[in-house]
Enzyme design. Structure first.
Site, PDB file in Angstrom:
ATOM      1  N   ASP A 119      69.450  51.234  38.617  1.00 38.11           N
ATOM      2  CA  ASP A 119      69.250  51.554  40.027  1.00 38.11           C
ATOM      3  C   ASP A 119      70.397  50.999  40.867  1.00 38.11           C
ATOM      4  OD1 ASP A 119      67.567  52.331  42.413  1.00 38.11           O
ATOM      5  OD2 ASP A 119      67.609  50.164  42.708  1.00 38.11           O
ATOM      6  N   GLU A 165      67.393  56.213  35.535  1.00 34.94           N
ATOM      7  CA  GLU A 165      68.013  54.953  35.949  1.00 34.94           C
ATOM      8  C   GLU A 165      68.192  54.029  34.748  1.00 34.94           C
ATOM      9  OE1 GLU A 165      66.555  54.666  40.614  1.00 34.94           O
ATOM     10  OE2 GLU A 165      65.420  53.606  39.073  1.00 34.94           O
TER      11      GLU A 165
END
Length: 241
Positions: free
Chosen positions: A47, A119
């Site tokens: 992320d 992610e």
């Protein structure tokens, strides 16, 4: 294992087998298999890399955009919807290790699971091949989305904007024709947006609301092909008709 090897080819990266398996291990599978590690730490890492890489790319590629517009574009392409769309195109869902409960409820197609796994794959790329390789992966994945008006409105309530646009152009009443198919635990919906009895867009989703939003976004591309309209401000030239 072949499916996961093919996934690496589609991603265009090298991730060692152990790290790849970790990146694809959902917590539901981990809990059913003795509490083995999940992909959540890699997701956390990915992320951050995703956000930095998109910010860097936007800053260098669009020197004339304001801070507000840069932030809007970044938010759109790192959204759950955008990442899940990328994952679906890559076939990520078929490769995720899921627990029984998630399997029977079509977890492989849930946007939240797909986005989180994307992610984690970015984080895994960083761990296996370094920051530059991870950054290049992010740019390959999201670069094309930065020119897509529909994606850039990923956080937009398309149904509201279509309602306003239809009213301003006096196009007629809006109606969403929604059809569901599949078993209750893995049901999908297709919505067709009709304005004044004319079909302008269609979309699919795991819920009626999601399908309607996608059909409204699809209709926006028909009604405003150059991207002008009311998203983020007053109606543009196309909306003045």
């Amino acid at each position: 294992m072949r499916a996961r090897e093919e996934l690496l080819k589609r991603l265009g990266v090298d991730i060692d087998a152990e790290t790849l398996r970790l990146a694809l291990t959902h917590r539901s599978y981990a809990y059913e298999n003795g509490g083995i590690p999940t992909n959540e730490r890699l997701e956390f890492l990915g992320d951050s890399i995703l956000g930095f890489s998109v910010t860097d790319h936007l800053f260098r590629t669009y020197p004339d955009l304001s801070e507000g517009e840069l932030a809007k574009r970044r938010a759109a392409v790192v959204s759950t919807r955008a990442l899940a769309g990328i994952a679906r195109r890559l076939g990520v869902g078929e490769c995720i290790y899921l627990g029984h409960g998630e399997k029977v409820t079509n977890g492989k197609n849930k946007s939240s699971i797909l986005a989180d796994t994307m992610e984690a794959l970015i984080g895994a790329t960083y761990m296996s091949s370094g920051l530059e390789e991870a950054r290049r992966l992010v740019v390959r994945l999201v670069g094309p989305l930065l020119e897509d008006a529909a994606v850039l409105g990923a956080g937009t309530d398309w149904k509201t904007h279509i309602q306003e646009l239809a009213a301003n152009r006096q196009l007629g009443n809006i109606h969403y024709a929604v059809v569901g198919e599949g078993p209750d635990h893995a049901r999908s919906y297709t919505a067709t947006l009709l304005i004044g009895g004319i079909a302008y867009g269609s979309g699919t989703g795991n819920s009626k609301k999601e399908a309607e939003q996608h059909s409204a976004a699809d209709a926006w591309k028909v009604l405003c092909p150059d991207g002008n309209g009311m998203v983020g401000g007053a109606e543009g030239a196309n909306g003045a008709a």
